[in-house]
Design a protein around this motif. Structure first.
Motif, mmCIF file in Angstrom:
data_model
loop_
_atom_site.group_PDB
_atom_site.id
_atom_site.type_symbol
_atom_site.label_atom_id
_atom_site.label_comp_id
_atom_site.label_asym_id
_atom_site.label_seq_id
_atom_site.Cartn_x
_atom_site.Cartn_y
_atom_site.Cartn_z
ATOM 1 N N PRO A 47 0.464 -0.766 0.319
ATOM 2 C CA PRO A 47 0.419 -0.462 -0.499
ATOM 3 C C PRO A 47 0.878 1.353 0.076
ATOM 4 N N VAL A 48 2.108 0.690 0.026
ATOM 5 C CA VAL A 48 3.417 2.191 0.589
ATOM 6 C C VAL A 48 4.502 2.175 0.170
ATOM 7 N N PRO A 49 5.152 2.574 -1.082
ATOM 8 C CA PRO A 49 6.605 2.073 -1.569
ATOM 9 C C PRO A 49 7.420 1.527 -0.227
ATOM 10 N N TYR A 50 7.960 2.239 0.869
ATOM 11 C CA TYR A 50 8.364 2.130 1.693
ATOM 12 C C TYR A 50 8.414 1.444 2.388
ATOM 13 N N ALA A 51 7.360 0.576 2.196
ATOM 14 C CA ALA A 51 7.280 -0.572 2.885
ATOM 15 C C ALA A 51 7.939 -1.765 1.771
ATOM 16 N N LYS A 52 7.484 -1.634 0.171
ATOM 17 C CA LYS A 52 7.976 -2.464 -0.586
ATOM 18 C C LYS A 52 9.674 -2.131 -0.620
ATOM 19 N N ILE A 53 10.026 -1.264 -0.529
ATOM 20 C CA ILE A 53 12.196 -1.191 -0.526
ATOM 21 C C ILE A 53 12.252 -2.298 0.960
ATOM 22 N N ASN A 54 11.490 -1.743 2.820
ATOM 23 C CA ASN A 54 12.195 -2.229 3.284
ATOM 24 C C ASN A 54 11.946 -3.608 3.327
ATOM 25 N N ASN A 55 10.811 -4.285 2.663
ATOM 26 C CA ASN A 55 10.228 -5.560 2.442
ATOM 27 C C ASN A 55 11.588 -6.301 1.580
ATOM 28 N N GLU A 56 12.134 -5.932 0.345
ATOM 29 C CA GLU A 56 13.542 -6.464 -0.046
ATOM 30 C C GLU A 56 14.456 -6.462 0.582
ATOM 31 N N LYS A 57 14.767 -4.943 1.546
ATOM 32 C CA LYS A 57 16.044 -5.410 1.964
ATOM 33 C C LYS A 57 16.457 -6.677 2.712
ATOM 34 N N TYR A 58 15.163 -6.780 4.261
ATOM 35 C CA TYR A 58 15.103 -8.298 4.659
ATOM 36 C C TYR A 58 15.040 -8.781 4.845
ATOM 37 N N ARG A 59 13.458 -8.603 3.420
ATOM 38 C CA ARG A 59 13.085 -9.908 3.350
ATOM 39 C C ARG A 59 12.632 -11.218 4.810
ATOM 40 N N PRO A 60 11.887 -9.685 5.659
ATOM 41 C CA PRO A 60 11.331 -10.727 6.944
ATOM 42 C C PRO A 60 10.276 -11.921 6.638
ATOM 43 N N VAL A 61 10.053 -12.465 7.371
ATOM 44 C CA VAL A 61 8.944 -13.642 7.733
ATOM 45 C C VAL A 61 8.835 -13.476 9.310
ATOM 46 N N GLY A 62 7.266 -13.550 8.791
ATOM 47 C CA GLY A 62 6.937 -14.567 10.828
ATOM 48 C C GLY A 62 6.852 -15.004 11.310
ATOM 49 N N LEU A 63 7.288 -16.648 11.462
ATOM 50 C CA LEU A 63 6.810 -18.109 11.176
ATOM 51 C C LEU A 63 5.943 -17.645 12.800
ATOM 52 N N GLY A 64 4.606 -18.314 12.579
ATOM 53 C CA GLY A 64 4.547 -18.822 14.295
ATOM 54 C C GLY A 64 3.486 -19.540 14.164
ATOM 55 N N VAL A 65 2.930 -19.974 15.569
ATOM 56 C CA VAL A 65 2.440 -20.779 15.319
ATOM 57 C C VAL A 65 0.512 -20.946 16.777
ATOM 58 N N SER A 66 -0.256 -22.065 16.218
ATOM 59 C CA SER A 66 -1.733 -21.377 16.355
ATOM 60 C C SER A 66 -1.609 -23.397 17.402
ATOM 61 N N GLY A 67 -2.744 -23.128 18.296
ATOM 62 C CA GLY A 67 -3.269 -24.837 18.646
ATOM 63 C C GLY A 67 -2.274 -25.172 19.785
ATOM 64 N N TYR A 68 -2.088 -23.910 20.578
ATOM 65 C CA TYR A 68 -0.261 -23.834 21.694
ATOM 66 C C TYR A 68 -1.275 -25.084 23.505
ATOM 67 N N HIS A 69 -2.441 -24.415 23.246
ATOM 68 C CA HIS A 69 -2.814 -25.204 24.381
ATOM 69 C C HIS A 69 -3.398 -26.786 23.891
ATOM 70 N N HIS A 70 -3.990 -27.068 23.318
ATOM 71 C CA HIS A 70 -5.043 -28.013 22.332
ATOM 72 C C HIS A 70 -3.639 -29.239 21.527
ATOM 73 N N MET A 71 -2.723 -29.080 21.329
ATOM 74 C CA MET A 71 -1.209 -29.580 21.563
ATOM 75 C C MET A 71 -0.795 -30.346 23.106
ATOM 76 N N LEU A 72 -1.278 -29.108 23.922
ATOM 77 C CA LEU A 72 -0.730 -29.471 25.240
ATOM 78 C C LEU A 72 -1.719 -30.909 25.793
ATOM 79 N N ALA A 73 -2.949 -29.848 25.698
ATOM 80 C CA ALA A 73 -4.275 -31.259 25.796
ATOM 81 C C ALA A 73 -3.998 -32.296 25.329
ATOM 82 N N LYS A 74 -3.800 -32.955 24.120
ATOM 83 C CA LYS A 74 -4.294 -34.045 23.100
ATOM 84 C C LYS A 74 -2.903 -34.758 23.896
ATOM 85 N N ARG A 75 -1.829 -34.453 24.531
ATOM 86 C CA ARG A 75 -0.854 -34.959 24.991
ATOM 87 C C ARG A 75 -1.175 -35.335 26.518
#
Length: 753
Positions: free
Chosen positions: A521-549
């Motif tokens: 939506p803004v050009p500044y974001a594109k420039i910075n995204n290409e410099k650092y190529r950042p991603v944010g891998l996260g998780v869901s289902g944390y309590h689900h994971m514990l309860a199942k086990r």
């Protein structure tokens, strides 16, 4: 096989000619043979809803409603049965719509949707008709059986493509395949294989992409990113540019974090005129009004978190932005305040709580001392802060530390905010500290990346095509944007290292592709995204994971298991990014980063043979992504995946959610006699275990975690302060909401992943 009497009754009274209904009912009986799921119960409940003269479609809706309302703690699988019936109803409507449009295949549907402007033309420009036909063979309708009712109704209502009149033209599996095709578009080698892998991880509900990706991939306006962060400069042009950036981000469905720590305080000088500055509150109110005025795609109000340092002179007014006391002219109820804390503040709160705290203006410090206090961290920050305290030329607003903390806690208990950003912890762990500073986080407190303000260099008059125009030249600064997805821990076989590696590799690859495919939506974001190529891998289902086990939240077993799981994910994510770097090259600032020097691994104690070997691979081949992991809240997408939200414990094992069509039962995933006692209510959990677990995970997360604290009326001032101190001591970088039992806070769906 003969039709049973109950099957016949249900079919005759709903869709008599619908053979698929009989098949679905038989499948339900086979999968759920227990007495509590007998079809007699469904029929009896249905009879309480149906009325004479009802149309066929309405009667079938009553059958679905009957299954929904049979859902209880004792019989939770009725929500799965209700989903089967809902899917049946939806498919019937979809088929009718396609017959009217003479659509007989996946390719013909894509062509139609593209012509109607509902699908991005780039999909069919990239994939040939033959490719699309081959890819359509991946579609596996049996995976619809993985949805529960809440997830499927949300997905059908909000995410599948519909015409302008609300007519559905895409099935859930076609949606997942369309997203996978978009994410694999630029793959030059084995593209169809990557489409298959992306489709599998999404359709098996092992991975959820962030809400903007889920909503906008494959569509004409493909803004795929969730989170944006801007550094607001201390100038009129700069402040209005930041507000304009927020408006544009909000227009396309993004959430924003805005750092106001550089803006001069109320009563400071402007061009030498003492007391002329109005302070940060008036500018925050402008952001507040923008959030209301520029909604997110017409779906919901814009969302922005505003960050201020704990030493800023406008802090007391800032802490009252959302509270019910004080002057309404100083309120901004539609923003989310967040406070940035140095180590020294928590040290003083722990060791010298009866002492004083000094609030100052960043502009005055810059004018008098020649440096910006906010531009440093750690010991350097402490030395400069104490130097400023001693300098009589700088005005101080002196408040006892105890009173500062009391204001923070009062606001947190009343409003859920301010969020917490521990700036020294964040910056010490920054793998790219060779290139800058991190001043604040985003709307949901999980992003931590280098930031700097956009700077206008000049405006000049030029002639273009015979016309006089004004050209504005700006330095783009570092305008943060991050792309999110979550591993669904409740659905992954975490004991199978090969599965964790494969799924993590797929999602990291998909996120890296988002960077090149995104509409910014803004050009500044594109420039910075290409410099650092950042991603944010996260998780869901944390309590689900514990309860199942069968792992209790309040246990050392929980902490040990969290360490093992997040170590695996961490390792898999770094390995995946390194593998992509080997193929496509590293991010621009890899040289000099702690990834490259190996300090990243040493600082975290990642020194066993496997990690040492991976460190050597990273040094040799590089890393594709400068930032890799960030755990966001996953409100809506975790509902679709049929799992628990983010890192949070459940609020209730079972509750009724009010919807416009009636009450919707919500049940903890995989609730049974085996898991029941492991789903302890969030407000009944000793929060020190949540904080300790967050500290354990933080070692394996290069950015931050969106973690909430749950408190009750029994919590004293000291008890809440002790949670803040424990979080700081355990290395927790950020804290999202303080959820008081009597308080309802607004869920963030922007960052939902």
């Amino acid at each position: 096989m003969e039709i049973s009497k109950i099957e016949e009754k249900i079919r005759i009274e709903t869709f008599e000619e619908m053979e698929e209904l009989t098949q679905t009912l038989r499948k339900i009986q086979k999968e759920y043979p227990q007495e509590e799921y007998a079809l007699e119960h469904l029929y009896k409940k249905y009879q309480t809803f149906v009325k004479p003269g009802m149309e066929q479609k309405e009667r079938f809706s009553m059958l679905i409603r009957a299954a929904v309302e049979l859902t209880t703690q004792e019989a939770p699988k009725w929500e799965m049965i209700a989903a089967r019936l809902l899917m049946l109803e939806f498919n019937r409507e979809l088929e009718e719509n396609r017959k009217k449009c003479q659509i007989h295949s996946f390719y013909e549907n894509l062509k139609y949707l593209t012509e109607q402007g509902l699908y991005g033309a780039y999909i069919l420009e990239t994939y040939s008709e033959e490719e699309v036909k081959r890819l359509s063979e991946f579609l596996d309708e049996s995976r619809n059986d993985l949805f529960n009712y809440s997830g499927l109704s949300l997905l059908l209502g909000r995410y599948v493509i519909r015409t302008g009149k609300g007519v559905p033209m895409e099935s859930p599996q076609e949606m997942f395949l369309g997203i996978a095709m978009h994410l694999a578009m630029k793959e030059k080698v084995e593209r169809e294989r990557w489409v298959r892998r992306f489709y599998d991880m999404l359709s098996e509900l092992k991975v959820t992409m962030a809400t903007p990706t889920l909503s906008n991939a494959r569509k004409p306006y493909h803004q795929l990113s969730s989170c944006f962060i801007d550094t607001v400069p201390d100038s009129l042009d700069g402040i209005y540019r930041s507000i304009d950036n927020f408006a544009k981000v909000s227009k396309f469905g993004g959430g924003m974090g805005m750092y106001f720590g550089k803006v001069r305080a109320s009563g400071s000088a402007i061009r030498g005129f003492e007391g002329a500055a109005g302070g940060v509150i008036r500018w925050i109110r402008l952001a507040n009004d923008t959030a209301v005025a520029v909604d997110q795609l017409g779906v919901r109000q814009g969302a922005v978190a505003v960050y201020l340092d704990v030493w800023h002179r406008d802090l007391p007014e800032f802490l009252n932005l959302r509270t019910n006391n004080g002057d309404d002219r100083m309120k901004a109820h539609d923003v989310f305040p967040a406070v940035c804390y140095p180590d020294y503040f928590w040290q003083q709160a722990r060791d010298h709580i009866e002492g004083d705290w000094y609030l100052m203006c960043p502009h005055e410090i810059l004018t008098v001392k020649g440096y910006a206090l906010e531009d440093c961290f750690g010991e350097e920050w402490t030395e400069k802060y104490l130097d400023c305290v001693q300098d009589k030329r700088i005005q101080k607003r002196v408040i006892p530390i105890k009173d500062v903390i009391r204001m923070i806690i009062r606001s947190a208990v009343e409003t859920g905010t301010p969020f917490t950003f521990n700036r020294d912890l964040v910056n010490r762990a920054n793998p790219n500290r060779h290139k800058g500073m991190i001043y604040c986080s985003n709307l949901c407190t999980e992003i931590a990346q280098n930031m700097s303000a956009i700077d206008q260099v000049e405006q000049r008059i030029e002639t273009v095509d015979g016309e006089t125009v004004v050209v504005t030249v700006t330095k783009p600064g570092e305008f943060v944007v991050c792309n999110l997805a979550s591993l669904s821990l409740g659905r992954l076989n975490l004991e199978d290292d090969a599965e964790v590696l494969e799924v993590t590799e797929s999602v990291v690859r998909a996120l890296d592709n988002v960077i090149d495919l995104n509409f910014f939506p803004v050009p500044y974001a594109k420039i910075n995204n290409e410099k650092y190529r950042p991603v944010g891998l996260g998780v869901s289902g944390y309590h689900h994971m514990l309860a199942k086990r069968g792992i209790a939240w309040e246990s050392e077993e929980h902490l040990a298991f969290a360490e093992r799981v997040f170590s695996k994910i961490h390792y898999a994510a770094v390995k995946a990014s390194c593998k992509i770097a080997k193929e496509k090259g590293s991010y621009a600032y890899f040289e000099g980063s702690t990834w490259q020097t190996g300090d990243y691994f040493r600082e975290r104690g990642l020194t066993d043979d496997a990690w040492r070997k991976l460190q050597e691979e990273v040094a040799e081949y590089g890393l594709r992504n400068g930032y890799l992991m960030a755990v966001a809240p996953t409100s809506s997408t975790s509902i679709i995946a049929g799992t628990t939200a983010g890192l949070d414990p459940v609020m209730n094992r079972y509750f009724l959610e009010e919807k416009k069509n009636g009450l919707m039962p919500r049940v903890a995933p995989d609730l049974s006699m085996d898991t029941y006692w492991y789903y302890k209510n969030a407000h009944h959990i000793d929060q020190t275990w949540s904080v300790r677990a967050c500290g354990v995970r933080q070692r394996h997360i290069d950015q931050a975690q969106s973690m909430n604290l749950y408190i009750t009326n029994e919590y004293t001032f000291r008890k809440v302060l002790n949670l803040y101190l424990l979080a700081w001591e355990e290395g927790v970088k950020t804290i999202y909401y303080i959820r008081s039992r009597s308080l309802e806070v607004e869920e963030c769906e922007v960052c939902s992943s």
